[in-house]
Motif scaffolding. Structure first.
Motif, PDB file in Angstrom:
ATOM      1  N   VAL A 121       0.819  -1.209   0.000  1.00  0.00           N
ATOM      2  CA  VAL A 121       0.000   0.000   0.000  1.00  0.00           C
ATOM      3  C   VAL A 121       0.855   1.263   0.000  1.00  0.00           C
ATOM      4  O   VAL A 121       0.336   2.375  -0.221  1.00  0.00           O
ATOM      5  CB  VAL A 121      -0.960   0.010   1.209  1.00  0.00           C
ATOM      6  CG1 VAL A 121      -1.888  -1.198   1.142  1.00  0.00           C
ATOM      7  CG2 VAL A 121      -0.194   0.020   2.530  1.00  0.00           C
ATOM      8  N   GLU A 123       4.007   3.854  -1.330  1.00  0.00           N
ATOM      9  CA  GLU A 123       4.325   4.380  -2.657  1.00  0.00           C
ATOM     10  C   GLU A 123       5.172   3.408  -3.462  1.00  0.00           C
ATOM     11  O   GLU A 123       4.983   3.255  -4.666  1.00  0.00           O
ATOM     12  CB  GLU A 123       5.050   5.730  -2.497  1.00  0.00           C
ATOM     13  CG  GLU A 123       5.414   6.385  -3.818  1.00  0.00           C
ATOM     14  CD  GLU A 123       6.093   7.711  -3.628  1.00  0.00           C
ATOM     15  OE1 GLU A 123       6.572   8.278  -4.633  1.00  0.00           O
ATOM     16  OE2 GLU A 123       6.165   8.190  -2.483  1.00  0.00           O
ATOM     17  N   ARG A 124       6.080   2.692  -2.824  1.00  0.00           N
ATOM     18  CA  ARG A 124       6.971   1.770  -3.532  1.00  0.00           C
ATOM     19  C   ARG A 124       6.243   0.561  -4.095  1.00  0.00           C
ATOM     20  O   ARG A 124       6.795  -0.195  -4.892  1.00  0.00           O
ATOM     21  CB  ARG A 124       8.073   1.300  -2.597  1.00  0.00           C
ATOM     22  CG  ARG A 124       7.545   0.589  -1.361  1.00  0.00           C
ATOM     23  CD  ARG A 124       8.628   0.423  -0.337  1.00  0.00           C
ATOM     24  NE  ARG A 124       8.128  -0.199   0.890  1.00  0.00           N
ATOM     25  CZ  ARG A 124       8.795  -0.210   2.035  1.00  0.00           C
ATOM     26  NH1 ARG A 124       9.994   0.353   2.102  1.00  0.00           N
ATOM     27  NH2 ARG A 124       8.285  -0.796   3.097  1.00  0.00           N
ATOM     28  N   GLY A 125       4.975   0.361  -3.666  1.00  0.00           N
ATOM     29  CA  GLY A 125       4.215  -0.777  -4.174  1.00  0.00           C
ATOM     30  C   GLY A 125       3.374  -0.471  -5.381  1.00  0.00           C
ATOM     31  O   GLY A 125       2.500  -1.285  -5.756  1.00  0.00           O
ATOM     32  N   ALA A 126       3.620   0.658  -6.050  1.00  0.00           N
ATOM     33  CA  ALA A 126       2.781   1.072  -7.175  1.00  0.00           C
ATOM     34  C   ALA A 126       2.795   0.046  -8.311  1.00  0.00           C
ATOM     35  O   ALA A 126       1.757  -0.257  -8.913  1.00  0.00           O
ATOM     36  CB  ALA A 126       3.237   2.448  -7.677  1.00  0.00           C
ATOM     37  N   GLN A 127       3.976  -0.474  -8.637  1.00  0.00           N
ATOM     38  CA  GLN A 127       4.049  -1.443  -9.741  1.00  0.00           C
ATOM     39  C   GLN A 127       3.260  -2.700  -9.408  1.00  0.00           C
ATOM     40  O   GLN A 127       2.562  -3.253 -10.262  1.00  0.00           O
ATOM     41  CB  GLN A 127       5.511  -1.803 -10.024  1.00  0.00           C
ATOM     42  CG  GLN A 127       5.675  -2.763 -11.194  1.00  0.00           C
ATOM     43  CD  GLN A 127       7.126  -3.191 -11.397  1.00  0.00           C
ATOM     44  OE1 GLN A 127       7.986  -2.917 -10.552  1.00  0.00           O
ATOM     45  NE2 GLN A 127       7.404  -3.850 -12.522  1.00  0.00           N
ATOM     46  N   ARG A 129       0.682  -2.904  -7.350  1.00  0.00           N
ATOM     47  CA  ARG A 129      -0.748  -2.587  -7.380  1.00  0.00           C
ATOM     48  C   ARG A 129      -1.256  -2.521  -8.809  1.00  0.00           C
ATOM     49  O   ARG A 129      -2.382  -2.943  -9.110  1.00  0.00           O
ATOM     50  CB  ARG A 129      -1.017  -1.277  -6.643  1.00  0.00           C
ATOM     51  CG  ARG A 129      -0.735  -1.338  -5.145  1.00  0.00           C
ATOM     52  CD  ARG A 129      -1.356  -0.153  -4.410  1.00  0.00           C
ATOM     53  NE  ARG A 129      -0.885   1.143  -4.928  1.00  0.00           N
ATOM     54  CZ  ARG A 129       0.207   1.759  -4.511  1.00  0.00           C
ATOM     55  NH1 ARG A 129       0.984   1.191  -3.574  1.00  0.00           N
ATOM     56  NH2 ARG A 129       0.551   2.936  -5.002  1.00  0.00           N
ATOM     57  N   ALA A 130      -0.427  -1.995  -9.720  1.00  0.00           N
ATOM     58  CA  ALA A 130      -0.827  -1.931 -11.130  1.00  0.00           C
ATOM     59  C   ALA A 130      -0.987  -3.332 -11.714  1.00  0.00           C
ATOM     60  O   ALA A 130      -1.915  -3.582 -12.509  1.00  0.00           O
ATOM     61  CB  ALA A 130       0.212  -1.129 -11.924  1.00  0.00           C
ATOM     62  N   ASP A 133      -4.274  -4.711 -10.432  1.00  0.00           N
ATOM     63  CA  ASP A 133      -5.395  -4.104 -11.149  1.00  0.00           C
ATOM     64  C   ASP A 133      -5.522  -4.716 -12.547  1.00  0.00           C
ATOM     65  O   ASP A 133      -6.639  -4.946 -13.030  1.00  0.00           O
ATOM     66  CB  ASP A 133      -5.198  -2.590 -11.254  1.00  0.00           C
ATOM     67  CG  ASP A 133      -5.339  -1.886  -9.903  1.00  0.00           C
ATOM     68  OD1 ASP A 133      -5.924  -2.509  -8.984  1.00  0.00           O
ATOM     69  OD2 ASP A 133      -4.836  -0.757  -9.773  1.00  0.00           O
ATOM     70  N   GLU A 139      -9.864  -5.438  -4.206  1.00  0.00           N
ATOM     71  CA  GLU A 139      -9.163  -5.140  -2.959  1.00  0.00           C
ATOM     72  C   GLU A 139      -9.540  -6.126  -1.852  1.00  0.00           C
ATOM     73  O   GLU A 139      -8.697  -6.516  -1.041  1.00  0.00           O
ATOM     74  CB  GLU A 139      -9.479  -3.710  -2.512  1.00  0.00           C
ATOM     75  CG  GLU A 139      -8.872  -2.636  -3.400  1.00  0.00           C
ATOM     76  CD  GLU A 139      -9.134  -1.241  -2.868  1.00  0.00           C
ATOM     77  OE1 GLU A 139      -9.698  -1.139  -1.745  1.00  0.00           O
ATOM     78  OE2 GLU A 139      -8.775  -0.266  -3.540  1.00  0.00           O
ATOM     79  N   TYR A 149       3.871  -7.108  -1.127  1.00  0.00           N
ATOM     80  CA  TYR A 149       4.952  -6.704  -2.044  1.00  0.00           C
ATOM     81  C   TYR A 149       6.275  -6.693  -1.298  1.00  0.00           C
ATOM     82  O   TYR A 149       6.372  -6.190  -0.166  1.00  0.00           O
ATOM     83  CB  TYR A 149       4.664  -5.322  -2.628  1.00  0.00           C
ATOM     84  CG  TYR A 149       5.792  -4.758  -3.444  1.00  0.00           C
ATOM     85  CD1 TYR A 149       6.162  -5.340  -4.658  1.00  0.00           C
ATOM     86  CD2 TYR A 149       6.494  -3.635  -3.000  1.00  0.00           C
ATOM     87  CE1 TYR A 149       7.204  -4.817  -5.413  1.00  0.00           C
ATOM     88  CE2 TYR A 149       7.544  -3.098  -3.750  1.00  0.00           C
ATOM     89  CZ  TYR A 149       7.889  -3.706  -4.954  1.00  0.00           C
ATOM     90  OH  TYR A 149       8.933  -3.199  -5.693  1.00  0.00           O
TER      91      TYR A 149
END
Length: 612
Positions: A121, A123-127, A129-130, A133, A139, A149
């Motif tokens: 959750v 910022e470093r987990g953006a990839q 999370r993408a 999705d 969720e 992650y």
């Protein structure tokens, strides 16, 4: 030694039963009494010390070992019976949670799981999370399955766990960190990966799996084996699926973690994954303890089919071990294991999760149309050999015959045997005669084996090394030992149609005695155990007409096999090896020809009239 084995080693079934049945008395090599489970005047309850088993030959028509006896007598489950017997044997039962919950790796894994979830959750987990999705996983499902992650920097988990007070020895034992040149923890094992916690059947986090997000290999890596984690002894999401599996009586096995999550998210909660390996014996055991039917659902591509075949090879080897009488019944303890396995190949070009999300009706049809594992194996294995060559035919029969013999239902076994003969390209009688001829007379002869002589069935000679038992003879003995009406017809069985001497000895005892008790009194040691085993074999449900038809069919096949063997001997009688350069005696020729005519007439009767 397991607790069960320890109890068996310390207790004798005679002592256990006599504690509940005071009138148990010795009768030859066994013990007898009035059955404690139903009212009767004539004793029909027999205990067999040599096999440590019991059976009621009267109204109950059931049997088992000391555990099943206590379960029935005390109206308890297996755990309750084990506790009662353990107390009698002086064996201490150590509960599983007493043994394992103290392992600090569980606490370490729980802390690691929280770290991975927080990283997802952040910022470093953006990839990561993408990616989630893109796979259309909601969720709620992500939270329910604890997907997380592992940061790509490679040292954050190590620092976090050290800050929580976990020592270096435990960190190294967990497999979550790598050992440096100086022997101390140096960096995280999982870096830049989507993380899946791997829970045991009780829901405890035993390890982790990490999926690559940048396309690098390997695609998945798992926690190394530890004191609490062994991927061959676990199934992904079984802790969440076990209730649905028990309610529906069916378990569906897929390949990937995302497939399982998607299935559960869309209401198919009986789905588990094998974690990238062929099903192991422990995994099969976990499923068989909860499901009456197992469906293996994998992609129809080459990799998917190879994984399917490897899983089925593992499974049928386990079933074959049981069929051959080896001590593997703790793995597959039901008689219908291979029959309960089905295969669903996904030919739509979609992964299970995509198929479930986009076309749930097709997913349901695919599972409903799953074919029996034996049918799939026959087709798939035939495609892997040169079926046009003798070597290919031999390899196929050698590979598949144990599978066919492991099928407990007589009618299904007949159908698969016929199908195997069709694929190999020989008549059923040729395949059957080859199996019977090769496994019978040659066994037990204590002389050096000469090189096999060429015959018309040379491609089937390897069957010799496969068939360790005779399903036809054993089915006749099972029918005789479990059906009193058929036992009165035992004289219909020609002993000459039995090729295995141990089976013939049991048949003679049944013929002479006319009763199970009398036959058991005549037999000693392994032969008595053999008869008891047949009396406990599970037979498919059938009415009187169906049972009589099965009986007649067995006798007809036995007689047909005997006649085919005689015809083979007839051919050998006129071969150049038998006669040489010396002209055959006319009387000898006439006698062989006369017998040949009789054999042909008898075979004609079998084919035209269905004579027994």
């Amino acid at each position: 030694m397991s607790t069960v084995d320890d109890i068996r080693a310390r207790l004798d079934i005679v002592d256990v039963v006599s504690g509940y049945v005071p009138d148990l008395k010795r009768a030859g090599s066994s013990y007898k009494a009035r059955c404690p489970f139903h009212q009767e005047n004539t004793p029909s309850f027999v205990v067999f010390p040599t096999s440590q088993s019991w059976r009621c030959f009267g109204g109950c028509a059931t049997g088992g070992d000391m555990f099943s006896f206590v379960m029935r007598t005390e109206n308890t489950d297996f755990s309750g019976a084990m506790r009662l017997l353990a107390a009698q044997a002086g064996v201490r039962i150590q509960e599983r949670r007493e043994r394992q919950d103290d392992d600090p790796l569980y606490s370490l894994n729980n802390a690691t799981q929280q770290f991975f979830r927080q990283s997802l959750v952040a910022e470093r987990g953006a990839q990561a999370r993408a990616y989630i999705d893109g796979r259309h996983i909601g969720e709620e499902a992500v939270a329910r399955f604890g997907v997380g992650y592992a940061p790509s920097t490679g040292g954050e988990l190590l620092r976090s766990l050290r800050a929580l007070g976990f020592g270096d020895d435990l960190l190294l034992r967990s497999g979550l960190v790598l050992r440096g040149d100086d022997g101390s923890p140096s960096r995280d094992m999982f870096r830049g990966r989507l993380m899946f916690p791997l829970r045991d059947v009780d829901g405890r986090i035993a390890g982790f799996a990490g999926r690559s997000l940048d396309g690098s290999d390997p695609k998945y890596i798992n926690t190394p084996q530890t004191s609490v984690f062994d991927k061959g002894r676990m199934l992904y999401a079984l802790d969440r699926a076990r209730q649905a599996i028990g309610a529906e009586g069916e378990a569906v096995v897929v390949e990937g973690y995302m497939d399982v999550i998607a299935a559960h998210e869309h209401g198919y909660r009986n789905v588990v994954a094998s974690m990238g390996t062929a099903l192991t014996e422990t995994q099969v055991s976990l499923l068989k303890a909860r499901a009456q039917r197992i469906v293996l659902a994998l992609d129809a591509d080459a990799a998917g089919q190879e994984a399917m075949l490897q899983s089925l090879r593992t499974t049928w080897e386990l079933v074959g071990s049981v069929a051959a009488g080896r001590r593997r019944t703790e793995v597959l303890n039901r008689p219908d294991d291979i029959s309960s396995l089905r295969v669903a190949l996904i030919t739509t070009g979609k992964d299970p999760d995509e198929l479930i999300r986009t076309d749930p009706a097709q997913w349901q049809r695919l599972l409903a149309d799953a074919v029996p594992a034996v049918e799939f194996l026959i087709q798939a294995e035939a495609a892997r050999v040169d079926i046009g060559s003798a070597q290919g035919k031999s390899a196929l029969v050698e590979r598949l015959l144990p599978v066919v013999f492991a099928v407990p239902n007589w009618a299904d076994q007949e159908r698969y045997f016929t199908r195997l003969a069709e694929v190999v390209g020989v008549p059923v009688t040729t395949l059957e005669a080859a199996v019977g001829r090769l496994q019978g007379p040659l066994r037990g002869q204590q002389r050096a084996r000469r090189p096999a002589q060429p015959t018309g069935n040379r491609e089937l000679e390897s069957v010799l090394t496969v068939a360790e038992h005779d399903p036809l003879e054993e089915r006749v003995l099972a029918l005789l030992s479990q059906d009193e009406e058929l036992l009165t017809r035992v004289a219909e069985v020609d002993p000459d149609t039995f090729v295995r001497p141990e089976n013939r000895a049991v048949l003679f005892a049944l013929r002479d005695a006319g009763t199970m008790e009398g036959a058991l009194a005549q037999l000693d040691g392994q032969l008595a155990d053999r008869l008891v085993r047949h009396s406990l074999e599970a037979l498919p449900p059938a009415d009187r007409k169906q049972r009589n038809e099965e009986w007649d069919g067995c006798l007809r096949r036995l007689e047909e096999r005997r006649l085919r063997n005689l015809k083979a001997q007839e051919a050998a009688a006129f071969s150049s090896d038998a006669v040489g350069d010396v002209p055959a005696d006319p009387d000898y020729v006439q006698a062989v020809q006369r017998q040949a005519l009789e054999i042909n007439e008898r075979l004609r009767d079998i084919f035209t009239n269905g004579a027994g």
